[in-house]
Write a protein that holds these residues in place. Structure first.
Motif, short mmCIF file in Angstrom:
data_model
loop_
_atom_site.label_atom_id
_atom_site.label_comp_id
_atom_site.label_asym_id
_atom_site.label_seq_id
_atom_site.Cartn_x
_atom_site.Cartn_y
_atom_site.Cartn_z
N GLY A 177 0.79 -1.23 0.00
CA GLY A 177 0.00 0.00 0.00
C GLY A 177 0.82 1.27 0.00
N TYR A 178 2.07 1.18 -0.47
CA TYR A 178 2.96 2.33 -0.46
C TYR A 178 3.48 2.63 -1.85
CZ TYR A 178 2.99 2.07 4.60
OH TYR A 178 2.59 2.07 5.92
N ASP A 179 3.66 3.92 -2.13
CA ASP A 179 4.39 4.33 -3.32
C ASP A 179 5.87 4.43 -2.97
OD1 ASP A 179 2.13 4.64 -5.00
OD2 ASP A 179 1.72 6.60 -4.12
N VAL A 180 6.71 3.82 -3.78
CA VAL A 180 8.15 3.98 -3.63
C VAL A 180 8.51 5.30 -4.31
CG1 VAL A 180 10.43 3.03 -4.09
CG2 VAL A 180 8.51 1.49 -3.63
N VAL A 181 8.97 6.28 -3.54
CA VAL A 181 9.21 7.62 -4.08
C VAL A 181 10.69 7.94 -4.24
CG1 VAL A 181 7.02 8.50 -3.22
CG2 VAL A 181 9.04 8.68 -1.78
N GLU A 182 11.58 7.13 -3.68
CA GLU A 182 13.02 7.31 -3.86
C GLU A 182 13.70 6.01 -3.46
OE1 GLU A 182 15.62 8.51 -4.90
OE2 GLU A 182 15.26 10.58 -5.49
N MET A 183 14.91 5.85 -3.93
CA MET A 183 15.75 4.76 -3.43
C MET A 183 17.21 5.11 -3.69
SD MET A 183 15.32 1.62 -6.16
CE MET A 183 15.99 1.73 -7.83
N VAL A 184 18.06 4.64 -2.79
CA VAL A 184 19.51 4.72 -2.96
C VAL A 184 20.05 3.32 -2.71
CG1 VAL A 184 21.67 5.66 -2.08
CG2 VAL A 184 19.69 7.15 -2.36
N LEU A 185 20.81 2.79 -3.67
CA LEU A 185 21.28 1.42 -3.59
C LEU A 185 22.78 1.36 -3.34
CD1 LEU A 185 19.38 -0.10 -6.66
CD2 LEU A 185 18.59 0.11 -4.28
N ALA A 186 23.18 0.40 -2.55
CA ALA A 186 24.61 0.10 -2.40
C ALA A 186 25.13 -0.51 -3.70
CB ALA A 186 24.81 -0.86 -1.24
N ASP A 187 26.40 -0.29 -3.99
CA ASP A 187 27.08 -1.00 -5.06
C ASP A 187 28.18 -1.85 -4.44
OD1 ASP A 187 29.07 0.84 -4.45
OD2 ASP A 187 28.61 2.12 -6.18
N GLN A 188 28.97 -2.50 -5.28
CA GLN A 188 30.00 -3.38 -4.72
C GLN A 188 31.05 -2.60 -3.94
OE1 GLN A 188 30.72 -5.56 -8.46
NE2 GLN A 188 30.37 -7.42 -7.30
N ASP A 189 31.36 -1.38 -4.38
CA ASP A 189 32.29 -0.57 -3.62
C ASP A 189 31.72 -0.22 -2.24
OD1 ASP A 189 34.78 1.10 -3.47
OD2 ASP A 189 33.29 2.68 -3.24
N SER A 190 30.41 0.06 -2.20
CA SER A 190 29.76 0.33 -0.91
C SER A 190 29.89 -0.88 0.02
CB SER A 190 28.28 0.66 -1.11
OG SER A 190 28.08 1.67 -2.07
#
Length: 247
Positions: A177-190
């Motif tokens: 029941g939620y809109d995903v309005v942003e995301m920040v993803l880890a990468d392999q360096d993270s």
């Protein structure tokens, strides 16, 4: 009431206890259009880096709750260091079931066990969120399908069902029941910046505590952990912070 000691040994030098780098955390703060005076509740807040830096950079106020006494003390010290101790506070308590009066931003970054999984944690966070507010959840997802059960367990999962793929995670959040309005993803360096400093911390701890009752466990882990990480988690597990608004 505390977390297992091995975690505090591994992550004693960490300010962020997940594979999001300081730059990515700052990026997320900017992306969310945070405003001065917004009030936040961060469950499983660790060493408080998110609340402290967002209080400094965006004028956020709020409370962090964490089960680890050492991390809570680090969070309080960080608030003093950044000059925001009058805006953010940290409570040493079990975040599972922790509810406050509704606030503008609620979060659980990388500890959805507090609600028995992603859906339960979203439900828990919603109880402290004002209408129209922002919710943040940090969660692993399968970046690649592991080839066998041995690799799944090396990724520190019990089965493929523990996590979803990234598209499945986004669909699941929408189905809640939620809109995903942003995301920040880890990468392999993270991931590297999260995991590799743990090896340095363990070796430093061993040099300083060779006769400690946990020394044998830490030595064994340090011998195998770099290779385990390289062939399992680094290749197969993604991780992200997802920003949600309830529909």
């Amino acid at each position: 009431m505390d977390i297992p000691r091995i975690f505090t040994i591994r992550e004693s030098n960490h300010r962020i206890h997940n594979p999001i780098t300081p730059d990515k955390l700052a990026l997320l703060g900017r992306a969310l259009h945070l405003r001065p005076g917004m009030e936040a509740l961060d469950l499983a807040s660790g060493s408080g880096e998110m609340l402290c830096t967002w209080a400094r950079d965006h004028g956020l106020t709020g409370t962090g709750v964490d089960l680890c006494a050492m991390f809570t003390e680090q969070a309080r010290a960080r608030a003093v260091e950044l000059g925001v101790a009058d805006r953010v506070g940290f409570v040493h308590a079990d975040a599972a079931g922790y509810v406050t009066e509704p606030v503008d931003l609620v979060s659980c970054i990388g500890a959805t066990w507090i609600g028995g999984g992603l859906a339960g944690t979203v439900e828990l966070l919603a109880r402290s969120l004002r209408p129209g507010g922002l919710m943040l959840v940090g969660e692993p997802y399968w970046r690649r399908t592991p080839p066998d059960q041995e690799t799944i367990e090396a990724c520190e999962a019990t089965s493929m069902d523990d996590w979803l793929s990234l598209p499945e995670t986004l669909t699941h959040l929408s189905d809640l029941g939620y809109d995903v309005v942003e995301m920040v993803l880890a990468d392999q360096d993270s991931w590297d910046r999260y995991m590799a400093p743990q090896w340095f911390a363990m070796r430093t701890w061993l040099d300083e505590n060779p006769d400690d009752e946990m020394a044998e466990q830490v030595r064994a882990e340090l011998r195998t952990e770099p290779a385990r990480y390289a062939y399992s988690t680094r290749e197969h597990v993604g991780w992200g912070i997802f920003a949600l608004r309830q529909r």
